[in-house]
Design a protein around this motif. Structure first.
Motif, PDB file in Angstrom:
ATOM      1  N   ALA A 212       0.810  -1.214   0.000  1.00 45.37           N
ATOM      2  CA  ALA A 212       0.000   0.000   0.000  1.00 45.37           C
ATOM      3  C   ALA A 212       0.846   1.268   0.000  1.00 45.37           C
ATOM      4  CB  ALA A 212      -0.944  -0.008   1.198  1.00 45.37           C
ATOM      5  N   SER A 213       2.083   1.178   0.456  1.00 40.15           N
ATOM      6  CA  SER A 213       2.953   2.353   0.447  1.00 40.15           C
ATOM      7  C   SER A 213       3.148   2.894  -0.972  1.00 40.15           C
ATOM      8  CB  SER A 213       4.314   2.020   1.062  1.00 40.15           C
ATOM      9  OG  SER A 213       4.943   0.958   0.370  1.00 40.15           O
ATOM     10  N   HIS A 214       3.054   2.022  -1.972  1.00 39.43           N
ATOM     11  CA  HIS A 214       3.198   2.463  -3.361  1.00 39.43           C
ATOM     12  C   HIS A 214       1.989   3.288  -3.787  1.00 39.43           C
ATOM     13  CE1 HIS A 214       6.791   0.085  -4.775  1.00 39.43           C
ATOM     14  NE2 HIS A 214       6.585  -0.407  -3.559  1.00 39.43           N
ATOM     15  N   GLY A 215       0.809   2.872  -3.365  1.00 39.27           N
ATOM     16  CA  GLY A 215      -0.379   3.657  -3.660  1.00 39.27           C
ATOM     17  C   GLY A 215      -0.335   5.010  -2.970  1.00 39.27           C
ATOM     18  N   ARG A 216       0.105   5.009  -1.715  1.00 42.84           N
ATOM     19  CA  ARG A 216       0.218   6.280  -0.988  1.00 42.84           C
ATOM     20  C   ARG A 216       1.217   7.211  -1.668  1.00 42.84           C
ATOM     21  NH1 ARG A 216       1.562   2.912   3.670  1.00 42.84           N
ATOM     22  NH2 ARG A 216      -0.350   1.912   4.394  1.00 42.84           N
TER      23      ARG A 216
END
Length: 265
Positions: A212-216
């Motif tokens: 999810a860090s990539h989406g953020r």
């Protein structure tokens, strides 16, 4: 795909298959100007990846779901170098050129990379807004879709992945191998601040393939982007909750336009 007609679009590289339906003239004040929703599959998916979501998109807009090269009846280059990110973006650009305007462009997984590359290479003419799901602008490292080192091992891994992600249909192994070879070392983060379209970023909290860090990170780098993280959800948000995914797209379609936003700068 239920309720959708299959078409072939001639492009300089070869035919690109797409499924779709026309704008609903009964509900749109002017069907010719109702616009469209364009859905872009991932590295291994096909247009069929969107079937559950497509059936819930009851907007008056036209709906267009392409099979990029190496899928369905679309053209099939003979070598790995025919399945580059640039090639996929050319396929999508041809689809967008004929799509009713304005278009809401939705990308999932590698489809997010294809969307960003298309904006970078072809511009944002006719686009109204973006929805980017389960994506990354920098594959490799933490965001790894395949780990196999040989074509034979990749085929086996791709079959296992298709089952795990509930993909009813999936791309040719050559298309998958070529795509992964093309994207695994790319970095499109420098292009994100240049995106001037209203953007919604969706990501699963428990995404095992693309944290999810990539989406953020995508949401942080696109000016004004909104971010929504789905608790407990994995990589394939469409399969896990197609109703919720469809509602997010429809809500984006209904949102007021940003008067100061001008596409890709």
């Amino acid at each position: 795909m239920d309720g959708l007609e299959a078409h072939l679009l001639d492009t300089p590289a070869g035919p690109v298959e797409w499924y779709g339906r026309a704008a609903d003239g009964g509900r749109a004040a002017n069907a010719a100007n109702a616009g469209s929703i364009v859905l872009v599959h991932g590295i291994q998916g096909t247009a069929a990846s969107w079937e559950a979501v497509a059936g819930r998109l009851d907007a008056p807009r036209a709906l267009i779901i392409p099979n990029l090269r190496g899928r369905g009846r679309s053209h099939r280059p003979a070598g790995l170098d025919g399945y580059t990110l640039a090639g996929f973006s050319d396929d999508l650009a041809a689809i967008l050129a004929m799509a009713p305007k304005p278009a809401v462009l939705v990308g999932w997984s590698m489809g997010v990379l294809v969307v960003i590359e298309t904006l970078r290479r072809h511009g944002a003419h006719g686009l109204e807004r973006l929805v980017l799901a389960s994506g990354t602008a920098r594959p490799g490292g933490e965001a790894v879709w395949f780990r196999a080192q040989t074509p034979e091992a990749l085929v086996a891994e791709a079959q296992e992945r298709a089952t795990r992600l509930a993909l009813r249909e999936y791309a040719d192994p050559l298309a998958v191998a070529g795509a992964w070879a093309s994207v695994r070392g790319c970095d499109l983060e420098p292009d994100l601040p240049r995106i001037g379209l209203p953007t919604l970023v969706l990501h699963g909290e428990a995404d095992e393939e693309c944290p999810a860090s990539h989406g953020r990170r995508i949401a942080a780098l696109i000016p004004g982007a909104r971010y929504e993280e789905w608790s407990g959800a994995g990589h394939n948000l469409m399969a896990q909750d197609p109703h919720r995914f469809a509602r997010r797209i429809l809500c984006s379609c209904a949102a007021e336009s940003y008067n100061t936003i001008v596409g890709f700068q």
